[in-house]
Enzyme design. Structure first.
Site, PDB file in Angstrom:
ATOM      1  N   LYS A 153     -12.794  -3.306   7.555  1.00 18.62           N
ATOM      2  CA  LYS A 153     -11.802  -3.688   8.572  1.00 18.62           C
ATOM      3  C   LYS A 153     -12.205  -3.170   9.964  1.00 18.62           C
ATOM      4  O   LYS A 153     -11.932  -3.831  10.970  1.00 18.62           O
ATOM      5  CB  LYS A 153     -10.416  -3.186   8.174  1.00 18.62           C
ATOM      6  CG  LYS A 153      -9.864  -3.865   6.898  1.00 18.62           C
ATOM      7  CD  LYS A 153      -9.751  -5.371   7.042  1.00 18.62           C
ATOM      8  CE  LYS A 153      -9.039  -6.020   5.863  1.00 18.62           C
ATOM      9  NZ  LYS A 153      -8.950  -7.483   5.981  1.00 18.62           N
ATOM     10  N   TYR A 209     -12.856  -0.404   2.253  1.00 24.83           N
ATOM     11  CA  TYR A 209     -11.904  -1.275   2.961  1.00 24.83           C
ATOM     12  C   TYR A 209     -11.832  -0.898   4.449  1.00 24.83           C
ATOM     13  O   TYR A 209     -11.842  -1.760   5.330  1.00 24.83           O
ATOM     14  CB  TYR A 209     -10.544  -1.128   2.288  1.00 24.83           C
ATOM     15  CG  TYR A 209      -9.461  -2.070   2.762  1.00 24.83           C
ATOM     16  CD1 TYR A 209      -9.384  -3.374   2.254  1.00 24.83           C
ATOM     17  CD2 TYR A 209      -8.502  -1.663   3.673  1.00 24.83           C
ATOM     18  CE1 TYR A 209      -8.367  -4.233   2.673  1.00 24.83           C
ATOM     19  CE2 TYR A 209      -7.495  -2.510   4.092  1.00 24.83           C
ATOM     20  CZ  TYR A 209      -7.427  -3.792   3.587  1.00 24.83           C
ATOM     21  OH  TYR A 209      -6.416  -4.639   4.002  1.00 24.83           O
ATOM     22  N   ALA A 259     -14.121   0.599   6.211  1.00 18.23           N
ATOM     23  CA  ALA A 259     -15.387   0.224   6.858  1.00 18.23           C
ATOM     24  C   ALA A 259     -15.399  -1.267   7.165  1.00 18.23           C
ATOM     25  O   ALA A 259     -15.794  -1.691   8.259  1.00 18.23           O
ATOM     26  CB  ALA A 259     -16.561   0.585   5.944  1.00 18.23           C
ATOM     27  N   SER A 300      -6.785  -4.452   9.815  1.00 26.66           N
ATOM     28  CA  SER A 300      -5.770  -3.633   9.148  1.00 26.66           C
ATOM     29  C   SER A 300      -5.639  -2.351   9.963  1.00 26.66           C
ATOM     30  O   SER A 300      -6.608  -1.914  10.599  1.00 26.66           O
ATOM     31  CB  SER A 300      -6.211  -3.275   7.734  1.00 26.66           C
ATOM     32  OG  SER A 300      -5.384  -2.250   7.208  1.00 26.66           O
TER      33      SER A 300
HETATM   34  P1  NAP Z   1      -3.203 -11.207  -1.338  1.00 26.35           P
HETATM   35  O1  NAP Z   1      -1.777 -11.587  -1.554  1.00 26.35           O
HETATM   36  O2  NAP Z   1      -3.966 -10.580  -2.448  1.00 26.35           O
HETATM   37  O3  NAP Z   1      -3.954 -12.517  -0.825  1.00 26.35           O
HETATM   38  C1  NAP Z   1      -5.352 -12.561  -0.652  1.00 26.35           C
HETATM   39  C2  NAP Z   1      -5.837 -13.930  -1.065  1.00 26.35           C
HETATM   40  O4  NAP Z   1      -7.255 -13.983  -0.857  1.00 26.35           O
HETATM   41  C3  NAP Z   1      -5.604 -14.206  -2.553  1.00 26.35           C
HETATM   42  O5  NAP Z   1      -5.131 -15.530  -2.744  1.00 26.35           O
HETATM   43  C4  NAP Z   1      -6.990 -14.012  -3.133  1.00 26.35           C
HETATM   44  O6  NAP Z   1      -7.213 -14.743  -4.320  1.00 26.35           O
HETATM   45  C5  NAP Z   1      -7.848 -14.536  -2.025  1.00 26.35           C
HETATM   46  N1  NAP Z   1      -9.237 -14.117  -2.171  1.00 26.35           N
HETATM   47  C6  NAP Z   1      -9.713 -12.973  -2.744  1.00 26.35           C
HETATM   48  N2  NAP Z   1     -11.048 -12.966  -2.701  1.00 26.35           N
HETATM   49  C7  NAP Z   1     -11.427 -14.123  -2.113  1.00 26.35           C
HETATM   50  C8  NAP Z   1     -12.688 -14.679  -1.792  1.00 26.35           C
HETATM   51  N3  NAP Z   1     -13.838 -14.058  -2.096  1.00 26.35           N
HETATM   52  N4  NAP Z   1     -12.720 -15.898  -1.186  1.00 26.35           N
HETATM   53  C9  NAP Z   1     -11.579 -16.543  -0.892  1.00 26.35           C
HETATM   54  N5  NAP Z   1     -10.356 -16.067  -1.184  1.00 26.35           N
HETATM   55  C10 NAP Z   1     -10.290 -14.857  -1.773  1.00 26.35           C
HETATM   56  O7  NAP Z   1      -3.335 -10.208  -0.114  1.00 26.35           O
HETATM   57  P2  NAP Z   1      -2.602 -10.129   1.297  1.00 26.35           P
HETATM   58  O8  NAP Z   1      -1.871  -8.851   1.322  1.00 26.35           O
HETATM   59  O9  NAP Z   1      -1.921 -11.394   1.629  1.00 26.35           O
HETATM   60  O10 NAP Z   1      -3.880  -9.935   2.237  1.00 26.35           O
HETATM   61  C11 NAP Z   1      -4.319 -10.901   3.168  1.00 26.35           C
HETATM   62  C12 NAP Z   1      -5.180 -10.216   4.207  1.00 26.35           C
HETATM   63  O11 NAP Z   1      -4.389  -9.245   4.892  1.00 26.35           O
HETATM   64  C13 NAP Z   1      -6.374  -9.454   3.647  1.00 26.35           C
HETATM   65  O12 NAP Z   1      -7.481  -9.598   4.505  1.00 26.35           O
HETATM   66  C14 NAP Z   1      -5.892  -8.021   3.647  1.00 26.35           C
HETATM   67  O13 NAP Z   1      -6.949  -7.108   3.691  1.00 26.35           O
HETATM   68  C15 NAP Z   1      -5.067  -8.010   4.898  1.00 26.35           C
HETATM   69  N6  NAP Z   1      -4.097  -6.912   4.977  1.00 26.35           N
HETATM   70  C16 NAP Z   1      -3.088  -6.826   4.082  1.00 26.35           C
HETATM   71  C17 NAP Z   1      -2.188  -5.783   4.172  1.00 26.35           C
HETATM   72  C18 NAP Z   1      -1.038  -5.601   3.220  1.00 26.35           C
HETATM   73  O14 NAP Z   1      -0.354  -4.562   3.309  1.00 26.35           O
HETATM   74  N7  NAP Z   1      -0.757  -6.543   2.338  1.00 26.35           N
HETATM   75  C19 NAP Z   1      -2.336  -4.834   5.186  1.00 26.35           C
HETATM   76  C20 NAP Z   1      -3.378  -4.956   6.089  1.00 26.35           C
HETATM   77  C21 NAP Z   1      -4.254  -6.034   5.974  1.00 26.35           C
HETATM   78  P3  NAP Z   1      -6.955 -13.989  -5.748  1.00 26.35           P
HETATM   79  O15 NAP Z   1      -5.486 -13.635  -5.744  1.00 26.35           O
HETATM   80  O16 NAP Z   1      -7.322 -15.009  -6.746  1.00 26.35           O
HETATM   81  O17 NAP Z   1      -7.844 -12.790  -5.715  1.00 26.35           O
END
Ligand code: NAP
Length: 246
Positions: free
Chosen positions: A158, A154, A156, A141
């Site tokens: 990333k 978060y 830390a 991130s």
């Molecule tokens: P999201 O829509 O919340 O998707 C994350 C998925 O991971 C959800 O289906 C969640 O399930 C699942 N999950 C949570 N805990 C888990 C675990 N312990 N084991 C397996 N699956 C698990 O979030 P996203 O925005 O797509 O994020 C995806 C990645 O991108 C993450 O690593 C996030 O940190 C990174 N990221 C996102 C952004 C942003 O702006 N969106 C920016 C930078 C980085 P539940 O819904 O059931 O919890």
């Protein structure tokens, strides 16, 4: 087809970026293991993108648990005999300012976002080393590079993911395995939906493109890094932020 018959494991594939990446990889000819803590979500996604069920496998796995991760990779390998691509995508947030953050908030985010990436990377690497090839993609991130208000845990995790990406690229490169990370900016998913509109609006303004990202923007970056087009890209952290950090 840029990923014809490549076997990809995608964690957190039930929602947001992971789900869009699964859809994109399937469109490009991959066989996709959709893993998530929520089996219902990945089963539904697999059904939507692969009605015959021939090119997907939906599995429940909590990436913070070593036993779940071992079962996930065993099942994936049993199904298709190889693992060509890992997209380490599952992640959570538990935001609070430093002086208010609880130990549980700190530990939970580290367990999923850092230890989970480590477990999956290790399990995939063992298989890829036997194969003599593979691609590992981690989800960092921009917060892991620049920090962010209320996200000590978060940031830390990333930053740790970026450190592991570079370490694995050094360790595994000579064995035919490429390791890279994508560092997204603000992407519209369930994760950011939780944030107040005031903050999202400020981020939109800060971005030279005056917009937030879509899950497809990150799925496209993963597609590039997974494909042969990125055959000499190793240890990179690709920022996909619309230039927000400039
Ligand atoms: P999201 O829509 O919340 O998707 C994350 C998925 O991971 C959800 O289906 C969640 O399930 C699942 N999950 C949570 N805990 C888990 C675990 N312990 N084991 C397996 N699956 C698990 O979030 P996203 O925005 O797509 O994020 C995806 C990645 O991108 C993450 O690593 C996030 O940190 C990174 N990221 C996102 C952004 C942003 O702006 N969106 C920016 C930078 C980085 P539940 O819904 O059931 O919890």
């Amino acid at each position: 087809m840029r990923l014809q018959d490549k076997v990809a494991v995608i964690t957190g594939a039930g929602s947001g970026i992971g789900r869009e990446t699964a859809k994109t990889f399937l469109r490009e000819g991959a066989l996709v293991v959709l893993a998530d803590i929520d089996l219902g979500a990945v089963a539904e996604a697999a059904q939507e993108y692969d009605a015959t069920g021939e090119r997907t496998l939906a599995l429940a796995a909590d990436v913070s648990k070593g036993d779940d991760v071992d079962s996930l990779f065993s099942a994936a390998r049993e199904k298709w005999g190889q693992i060509d691509i890992l997209v380490n995508n599952a992640g959570i947030t538990q935001d609070a300012q430093l002086v208010k953050m609880t130990m549980d908030q700190f530990d939970e985010v580290i367990a999923v976002n850092l230890r989970g990436v480590y477990f999956c990377g290790q399990a995939a690497a063992k298989i890829m080393l036997e194969q003599g090839n593979g691609v590992i993609l981690n989800t960092a991130s921009f917060v892991g590079i620049y920090g962010n208000f209320g996200q000590s845990n978060y940031a830390a995790a990333k930053a740790g993911v970026i450190g592991m990406t570079k370490t694995w690229a050094r360790e595994l490169g000579r064995k035919g395995i490429r390791v890279n990370a994508v560092a997204p900016g603000f992407i519209l998913t369930a994760m950011t939906e939780k944030m107040p509109e005031k903050i999202l609006g400020a981020m939109r303004e800060k971005c030279p493109m005056k917009k937030l990202g879509a899950p497809q923007d990150i799925a496209n970056a993963f597609l590039y890094l997974a494909s042969e087009e990125a055959g000499y890209v190793n240890g990179a952290v690709l920022e996909v932020t619309g230039g927000m950090t400039l």
